[in-house]
Design an enzyme around this catalytic site. Structure first.
Site, PDB file in Angstrom:
ATOM      1  N   CYS A  31       1.011  -1.121  -0.118  1.00 42.24           N
ATOM      2  CA  CYS A  31       0.019   0.062   0.021  1.00 42.24           C
ATOM      3  C   CYS A  31       0.908   1.202  -0.132  1.00 42.24           C
ATOM      4  O   CYS A  31       2.082   1.175  -0.104  1.00 42.24           O
ATOM      5  CB  CYS A  31      -0.807  -0.202   1.091  1.00 42.24           C
ATOM      6  SG  CYS A  31      -2.043  -1.432   1.327  1.00 42.24           S
ATOM      7  N   GLY A  77      -1.357   1.326  -4.847  1.00 43.28           N
ATOM      8  CA  GLY A  77      -2.926   1.015  -4.526  1.00 43.28           C
ATOM      9  C   GLY A  77      -3.909   1.556  -5.097  1.00 43.28           C
ATOM     10  O   GLY A  77      -3.815   2.828  -4.956  1.00 43.28           O
ATOM     11  N   ASN A 135       1.409  -0.304   5.839  1.00 49.03           N
ATOM     12  CA  ASN A 135       1.652  -1.001   4.576  1.00 49.03           C
ATOM     13  C   ASN A 135       2.629  -2.366   5.108  1.00 49.03           C
ATOM     14  O   ASN A 135       3.564  -2.078   5.688  1.00 49.03           O
ATOM     15  CB  ASN A 135       2.554   0.027   3.781  1.00 49.03           C
ATOM     16  CG  ASN A 135       3.146  -0.380   2.420  1.00 49.03           C
ATOM     17  OD1 ASN A 135       2.661  -1.350   1.870  1.00 49.03           O
ATOM     18  ND2 ASN A 135       4.273  -0.212   2.177  1.00 49.03           N
ATOM     19  N   GLY A 136       2.136  -3.327   4.419  1.00 54.27           N
ATOM     20  CA  GLY A 136       2.662  -4.605   4.697  1.00 54.27           C
ATOM     21  C   GLY A 136       1.697  -5.613   5.067  1.00 54.27           C
ATOM     22  O   GLY A 136       0.417  -5.764   4.785  1.00 54.27           O
ATOM     23  N   TYR A 147       9.023  -3.876  -9.773  1.00 55.53           N
ATOM     24  CA  TYR A 147       7.981  -3.332 -10.323  1.00 55.53           C
ATOM     25  C   TYR A 147       7.217  -2.270  -9.207  1.00 55.53           C
ATOM     26  O   TYR A 147       6.324  -1.352  -9.790  1.00 55.53           O
ATOM     27  CB  TYR A 147       6.721  -4.551 -10.355  1.00 55.53           C
ATOM     28  CG  TYR A 147       5.493  -4.358 -10.654  1.00 55.53           C
ATOM     29  CD1 TYR A 147       5.254  -4.151 -12.077  1.00 55.53           C
ATOM     30  CD2 TYR A 147       4.564  -4.125  -9.845  1.00 55.53           C
ATOM     31  CE1 TYR A 147       3.763  -3.957 -12.500  1.00 55.53           C
ATOM     32  CE2 TYR A 147       3.302  -3.862 -10.271  1.00 55.53           C
ATOM     33  CZ  TYR A 147       2.918  -3.796 -11.488  1.00 55.53           C
ATOM     34  OH  TYR A 147       1.580  -3.542 -12.096  1.00 55.53           O
ATOM     35  N   ASP A 158       9.431  -7.667 -20.159  1.00 55.61           N
ATOM     36  CA  ASP A 158       8.763  -7.258 -19.074  1.00 55.61           C
ATOM     37  C   ASP A 158       9.293  -7.268 -17.817  1.00 55.61           C
ATOM     38  O   ASP A 158      10.730  -8.037 -17.771  1.00 55.61           O
ATOM     39  CB  ASP A 158       7.344  -8.147 -19.112  1.00 55.61           C
ATOM     40  CG  ASP A 158       6.051  -7.842 -18.592  1.00 55.61           C
ATOM     41  OD1 ASP A 158       6.346  -6.351 -17.961  1.00 55.61           O
ATOM     42  OD2 ASP A 158       5.020  -7.881 -18.500  1.00 55.61           O
ATOM     43  N   ASP A 159       8.844  -6.560 -16.898  1.00 53.82           N
ATOM     44  CA  ASP A 159       9.291  -6.581 -15.574  1.00 53.82           C
ATOM     45  C   ASP A 159       9.368  -7.946 -14.943  1.00 53.82           C
ATOM     46  O   ASP A 159      10.669  -8.249 -14.137  1.00 53.82           O
ATOM     47  CB  ASP A 159       8.998  -5.399 -14.732  1.00 53.82           C
ATOM     48  CG  ASP A 159       7.417  -5.458 -14.525  1.00 53.82           C
ATOM     49  OD1 ASP A 159       6.891  -6.536 -14.104  1.00 53.82           O
ATOM     50  OD2 ASP A 159       6.445  -4.644 -15.037  1.00 53.82           O
TER      51      ASP A 159
END
Length: 515
Positions: A2, A28, A102-103, A259, A367-368
């Site tokens: 997040c 997010g 966040n986590g 990413y 692509d990543d």
């Protein structure tokens, strides 16, 4: 994953937090929320949706105050439709605390049980963030004597949180009448940084997930929050900091560099853009080794996160670099969208292949990463439909083979296309003529080349090593069973009701007293 932000200012913070959340929107897109502190009163507004859709002028006017926090939510398993789990969360005792997280906590179910049986606290949702808030509130209560709260008591409370909580967590919170508290887990898995703004009235502070949110609103980046460290900014704007963990060590999530983070951010002393360039260098070396006789006419990225790596691959291979996929910027990031069917549909809405760049060419697509394989399969098919002679697919990240339990939605092995399959089998599944993955060691070197001080990473989705030490095969089996178990009829109906009423908004005005 997040995005979180906390601000202490000498003027209203609602616009500063809103602008910061826009800069963190990539972290997010499921829900957004802001809570502000105006003296001893909290004001909160949160709802499902993106920042620009959630907040209207009337909502912003209802968020007065010179301190506050905000969050953009990326849901892990099961919470995508739950507006009740949008953050920030609030608890009224002790003092009154709001929190955004966040986590992902690996022991949240155990803690939730302890909260009820031992601490006598009620948890109203299935959010690990609400559990974390109540653990913090309980530790603050234990650390305080009388009615006053000083920095020493705050840091003692955070030390108690570190002892009880396992997993990944970066936190911003406000304690009513006292100030802003931010801290990071002892392993430093999720990013968190500090910024400041010098004004005539004094210093203003911001704590955010990424440096782009600091610099994007005109603040000066100061430093990253250290693993296990707590930052407390009192109501007078004084910053206090202390290491609150017994054995902290820096183990940043390496998928942030692949990413999750914006390329113009700097995480733990490492510019994300530079890492992605180095990823391209190492990927090009592997392509040379593995496909020495394969003809490549053109290198194309999947915009946007793989563009730096693709540029380097083209330069190292001496092949023309072209932009063959046009991106619709009004569609969200497909990886963080809940549901496989939604992701698959969104690929075609998000990308369009321009036939003039593909027709008759041997195309190397970079692509990543490749996670579930759904997006990759659609992209390869789009290239073929546009006239590509052959399609070589390269991933700037290693194969994702293991579940992630620290806040990224990769919880089951069955959903990961590379789990239990060879590279040739994956290539066949996504429809590519050839497939090349980055090596795990090369990915880690790409970060260490820039900051040699980082000795370890949280790279469990690539190497299967869970650094917190509490993730067992039995734990992984349990979360997989919980994710794949069919929902009950009532749960399905509830989910449908929530989806039908996604425009519903919740607004809380919480009157608190510090007396």
């Amino acid at each position: 994953m997040c995005g979180i932000v906390g601000v202490v200012s000498h003027s209203p913070v609602n616009q500063l937090i809103y602008d910061s959340l826009l800069l963190l929107q990539h972290r997010g897109q499921d829900a957004a929320g802001i809570a502000t502190a105006n003296g001893s009163t909290f004001h909160m507004y949160k709802a499902n949706g993106m920042v620009r859709d959630v907040f209207r002028t009337r909502n912003m006017r209802s968020l007065p105050g010179t301190a506050g926090i905000g969050q953009v939510r990326y849901p892990t398993a099961g919470s995508a439709s739950s507006e009740e789990e949008a953050q920030p969360f609030y608890v009224n005792a002790p003092f009154g605390i709001i929190l955004a997280h966040n986590g992902n906590l690996t022991n949240w179910r155990q803690l939730k049980d302890e909260m009820f049986r031992i601490d006598r606290r009620h948890i109203n949702t299935n959010s690990d963030s609400e559990v974390l808030l109540n653990v913090l509130a309980h530790e603050v209560q234990l650390a305080t004597s009388g009615l006053q709260l000083d920095p020493a008591a705050v840091f003692k409370a955070v030390a108690g949180v570190h002892r009880r909580v396992r997993g990944s967590y970066a936190i911003v919170s406000v304690i009513a009448g006292y100030g802003l508290l931010a801290f990071r887990d002892p392993f430093g898995i999720r990013p968190l940084c500090i910024g400041k703004n010098e004004t005539a009235q004094g210093v203003e502070w911001i704590v955010a997930s990424e440096s782009v949110a600091v610099e994007g609103i005109g603040f000066e980046f100061v430093r990253d929050v250290a693993p296990g460290e707590a930052i407390f900014i009192d109501n007078e704007g004084n910053l206090h900091s202390q290491q609150c963990a017994e054995s902290p060590s820096l183990n940043p999530c390496i998928f942030e560099y692949v990413y999750l983070a914006r390329p113009d951010s700097c995480l733990d002393g490492v510019p994300v853009y530079n890492v992605r360039l180095r990823m391209g260098d190492y990927l090009a070396e592997k392509i040379k080794r593995e496909l020495p006789d394969v003809r490549i006419d053109v290198v194309m990225p999947i915009p946007d996160s793989s563009r730096p790596a693709a540029m380097q691959v083209a330069a190292k291979l001496g092949v023309e670099y072209r932009e063959g996929f046009f991106k619709n910027r009004y569609v969200g990031r497909t990886f963080i969208m809940p549901g496989q069917a939604v992701r698959k549909k969104s690929v075609r809405q998000k990308l369009n292949a321009m036939a003039i760049e593909f027709k008759g060419k041997n195309v190397l697509i970079v692509d990543d990463s490749i996670v579930r394989g759904t997006t990759s399969h659609e992209i390869v098919q789009m290239a073929r439909d546009a006239g590509a002679k052959s399609v070589i697919f390269a991933s700037a990240a290693p194969p994702v083979k293991f579940p992630n339990v620290y806040g990224i939605d990769m919880p089951t092995r069955g959903e990961l296309v590379a789990h239990g399959r060879t590279d040739e089998e994956v290539a066949k599944m996504i429809g590519a003529d050839h497939l090349v993955y980055q090596d795990v060691d090369a990915l880690k070197r790409a970060v260490r080349d820039i900051n040699p001080a980082i000795s370890r990473f949280e790279a469990s989705c690539f190497d299967g090593e869970y650094i917190t030490g509490d993730v067992t095969p039995e734990y992984l089996d349990a979360i997989e069973r919980a994710r794949t178990a069919p929902a009950s009829q009532s749960e399905r109906e509830s989910a449908g009701d929530t989806a039908d009423n996604s425009v519903v908004r919740s607004q809380l005005h919480l009157q608190l007293s510090t007396e």
